[in-house]
Structure formats: structure tokens, C-alpha cells
Design a protein around this motif. Structure first.
Motif, PDB file in Angstrom:
ATOM      1  N   LEU A   1       4.777   3.622   7.652  1.00 28.51           N
ATOM      2  CA  LEU A   1       4.862   4.967   7.079  1.00 28.51           C
ATOM      3  C   LEU A   1       6.091   5.710   7.585  1.00 28.51           C
ATOM      4  N   LEU A   2       6.280   5.656   8.888  1.00 30.28           N
ATOM      5  CA  LEU A   2       7.374   6.398   9.506  1.00 30.28           C
ATOM      6  C   LEU A   2       8.733   5.825   9.087  1.00 30.28           C
ATOM      7  N   ASP A   3       8.802   4.512   8.975  1.00 30.15           N
ATOM      8  CA  ASP A   3      10.053   3.891   8.531  1.00 30.15           C
ATOM      9  C   ASP A   3      10.397   4.297   7.099  1.00 30.15           C
ATOM     10  N   GLU A   4       9.370   4.603   6.288  1.00 28.36           N
ATOM     11  CA  GLU A   4       9.578   5.043   4.913  1.00 28.36           C
ATOM     12  C   GLU A   4       9.794   6.551   4.815  1.00 28.36           C
ATOM     13  N   GLY A   5       9.762   7.238   5.950  1.00 32.52           N
ATOM     14  CA  GLY A   5       9.973   8.683   5.950  1.00 32.52           C
ATOM     15  C   GLY A   5       8.770   9.494   5.491  1.00 32.52           C
ATOM     16  N   ILE A   6       7.569   8.907   5.528  1.00 31.58           N
ATOM     17  CA  ILE A   6       6.353   9.612   5.131  1.00 31.58           C
ATOM     18  C   ILE A   6       5.783  10.339   6.349  1.00 31.58           C
ATOM     19  N   PRO A   7       5.634  11.657   6.279  1.00 29.47           N
ATOM     20  CA  PRO A   7       5.132  12.407   7.432  1.00 29.47           C
ATOM     21  C   PRO A   7       3.696  12.015   7.775  1.00 29.47           C
ATOM     22  N   VAL A   8       3.427  11.928   9.081  1.00 26.65           N
ATOM     23  CA  VAL A   8       2.101  11.555   9.573  1.00 26.65           C
ATOM     24  C   VAL A   8       1.682  12.546  10.655  1.00 26.65           C
ATOM     25  N   ALA A   9       0.437  13.015  10.554  1.00 30.35           N
ATOM     26  CA  ALA A   9      -0.112  13.913  11.574  1.00 30.35           C
ATOM     27  C   ALA A   9      -1.454  13.387  12.037  1.00 30.35           C
ATOM     28  N   LEU A  10      -1.725  13.542  13.327  1.00 27.54           N
ATOM     29  CA  LEU A  10      -3.047  13.267  13.867  1.00 27.54           C
ATOM     30  C   LEU A  10      -3.871  14.542  13.789  1.00 27.54           C
ATOM     31  N   ALA A  11      -5.150  14.389  13.454  1.00 25.80           N
ATOM     32  CA  ALA A  11      -6.052  15.537  13.351  1.00 25.80           C
ATOM     33  C   ALA A  11      -7.372  15.129  13.996  1.00 25.80           C
ATOM     34  N   THR A  12      -7.606  15.569  15.215  1.00 23.11           N
ATOM     35  CA  THR A  12      -8.701  15.020  16.004  1.00 23.11           C
ATOM     36  C   THR A  12      -9.602  16.087  16.608  1.00 23.11           C
TER      37      THR A  12
ATOM     38  N   PHE B   1       0.826  -1.207   0.000  1.00 26.05           N
ATOM     39  CA  PHE B   1       0.000   0.000   0.000  1.00 26.05           C
ATOM     40  C   PHE B   1       0.860   1.256   0.000  1.00 26.05           C
ATOM     41  N   ILE B   2       1.970   1.224   0.693  1.00 21.53           N
ATOM     42  CA  ILE B   2       2.855   2.390   0.689  1.00 21.53           C
ATOM     43  C   ILE B   2       3.428   2.622  -0.714  1.00 21.53           C
ATOM     44  N   ARG B   3       3.748   1.556  -1.420  1.00 24.65           N
ATOM     45  CA  ARG B   3       4.166   1.703  -2.822  1.00 24.65           C
ATOM     46  C   ARG B   3       3.031   2.293  -3.647  1.00 24.65           C
ATOM     47  N   GLU B   4       1.806   1.870  -3.369  1.00 21.74           N
ATOM     48  CA  GLU B   4       0.639   2.389  -4.072  1.00 21.74           C
ATOM     49  C   GLU B   4       0.443   3.873  -3.777  1.00 21.74           C
ATOM     50  N   MET B   5       0.656   4.278  -2.532  1.00 21.85           N
ATOM     51  CA  MET B   5       0.580   5.688  -2.154  1.00 21.85           C
ATOM     52  C   MET B   5       1.581   6.513  -2.944  1.00 21.85           C
ATOM     53  N   LYS B   6       2.794   6.066  -2.981  1.00 21.87           N
ATOM     54  CA  LYS B   6       3.839   6.798  -3.687  1.00 21.87           C
ATOM     55  C   LYS B   6       3.526   6.898  -5.174  1.00 21.87           C
ATOM     56  N   ARG B   7       3.027   5.815  -5.753  1.00 21.26           N
ATOM     57  CA  ARG B   7       2.665   5.825  -7.163  1.00 21.26           C
ATOM     58  C   ARG B   7       1.567   6.845  -7.447  1.00 21.26           C
ATOM     59  N   ALA B   8       0.658   7.030  -6.455  1.00 16.32           N
ATOM     60  CA  ALA B   8      -0.457   7.960  -6.630  1.00 16.32           C
ATOM     61  C   ALA B   8      -0.111   9.385  -6.215  1.00 16.32           C
ATOM     62  N   GLY B   9       1.141   9.622  -5.837  1.00 19.54           N
ATOM     63  CA  GLY B   9       1.572  10.966  -5.489  1.00 19.54           C
ATOM     64  C   GLY B   9       1.225  11.412  -4.085  1.00 19.54           C
ATOM     65  N   ILE B  10       0.903  10.464  -3.205  1.00 20.16           N
ATOM     66  CA  ILE B  10       0.614  10.798  -1.807  1.00 20.16           C
ATOM     67  C   ILE B  10       1.934  11.011  -1.066  1.00 20.16           C
TER      68      ILE B  10
END
Length: 228
Positions: free
Chosen positions: A108-119, A4-13
């Protein structure tokens, strides 16, 4: 998760923004029980649709709603402190992550993709969750309802979360369980994956129509394909 992370990157996420309650945490049952106990304490009949009426609201907005709808005289500050106290122990000791959530966040974090919680939840209870679940300490940003003007379905919390990780909302993927949150993510300009939480299942058809996909939990992510 890697597929899924590969899919995210392919989709420009480039970043992920996620709600907490009902999305990452299996916590909506707790809030139903709190609503029941609170209404009983106030000797008020609980409407069957109460949780969906207040879904997405900040705790302050919820306090105003209770005062206006049920004629409760307690100040918003007193109401918020009451609810925080009723929930704090569960967030510290009992509330569990949804299936696959920890693995997904770590991937996600291991791949260096930033993550934020929004609650829409309070900073107090988010801090309790951070104390219980170590993975939350690795996240890049946390935005709570205490920091924004308008709760969901307004896009404020997702716009601020994207700003904090330095990524345009249009390049972010949002995870949400309630329809108000799905609409907030869409209004921010992000792509949204909805979570089929039991406590918002009455709105499943709307979530399917207004998100790019609906999943029961994060173990289903590797089955998804994203449009570029």
C-alpha cells in the motif's frame, strides 16, 4: 497484493484504516491470558464472555467496566497502568504480525495509498508495537483510544483516522477483527473487511453479514473482488 491493490483502485478506495489487535497483530491470545491473570490476582471468577463484553472498548472504558461490574476499587488510571505493564514486554518482544500483514502494508505504502491505524489500545502499547515492527513507522497516521471520546462500536476512532489522512471515510477500506469494530467502520461510512480471528469466531456469522468480505489473514486478499 498487487492484484488486490488494483482491485481497490478500481473500486474507488483511496485510503486504508486498520485496527491493530487481532487484525494486524496476532495479539488477542495475550489479552485473554492477561484477563485470566488479572482476575486471578483480584480473586474474581472470570466470566466466559468477558473478552467479547469489552471488545472494542478503550482501555479507560474497560477500566470503568471492571470497576462497575466486578466492584474493583482501583482507579481507572491504576488499572490502565497495570494492564499496560502486563502487556508491554510482549508487544516489545513477542507479538507477531498476522500472515501477509507486513507485505500488504508495504505494498500500500509503495503505491502511495495512505494508511492509518485506528485502535482501542493505549498509546503506550502502540508505541511498543512501532518499536518492534518497522513497517508501522511508515504509516501516515495513528489514532488510539486515548485520543477519542467513545470506543468502538462508536465510529469516532475511524472518523478521526480518516480525517488525519485527509480522505473521506466513504473512500476508505477498514480492516477489523471484532464485530464491534466492524460496526464502528460501518457507522463511519467506510467499507469493511473482517478478519476471522480465533478469539472472535463466535461472531463469524455477524461479521459475514455486516462486512463486504471475511478473510483469515492478508494472504487471502488477492482472491477478493470489490464492488464499485
Amino acid at each position: 497484493m498487487k492484484n488486490f491493490i488494483r482491485e481497490m483502485k478500481r473500486a474507488g478506495i483511496k485510503g486504508v484504516l486498520s485496527d491493530i489487535d487481532g487484525t494486524l497483530l496476532d495479539s488477542m491470545g495475550l489479552w485473554y491470558d492477561i484477563d485470566v491473570a488479572f482476575m486471578k490476582m483480584k480473586d474474581i471468577s472470570m466470566p466466559s464472555d468477558l473478552q467479547m463484553q469489552i471488545a472494542g472498548m478503550s482501555m479507560y472504558e474497560t477500566a470503568l467496566y471492571f470497576r462497575r461490574t466486578f466492584g474493583i476499587e482501583d482507579s481507572p488510571e491504576v488499572l490502565m497502568e497495570t494492564w499496560n505493564e502486563m502487556a508491554r514486554d510482549a508487544y516489545l518482544h513477542r507479538i507477531e504480525l498476522k500472515a501477509g500483514a507486513e507485505e500488504f502494508l508495504n505494498a500500500l505504502l509503495d503505491e502511495g495509498i495512505p494508511v492509518a491505524l485506528a485502535t482501542s489500545n493505549s498509546r503506550h502499547l502502540v508505541e511498543s508495537s512501532i518499536e518492534r515492527h518497522e513497517v508501522f513507522n511508515r504509516l501516515h497516521a495513528i489514532v488510539t483510544a486515548d485520543e477519542i471520546q467513545n470506543g468502538k462500536p462508536a465510529p469516532d476512532v475511524y472518523i478521526e483516522a480518516a480525517k488525519k489522512i485527509g480522505i473521506a471515510p466513504s473512500d476508505c477500506l477498514v480492516f477489523e477483527d471484532v464485530i464491534q469494530g466492524v460496526r464502528a467502520g460501518n457507522a463511519a461510512g467506510a467499507r469493511v473487511i473482517a478478519i476471522d480471528d480465533p478469539y472472535s469466531r463466535d461472531y463469524l456469522s455477524e461479521k459475514k453479514a455486516e462486512s463486504i468480505a471475511v478473510i483469515k489473514d492478508f494472504t487471502e486478499l488477492d482472491q477478493l473482488k470489490l464492488e464499485v
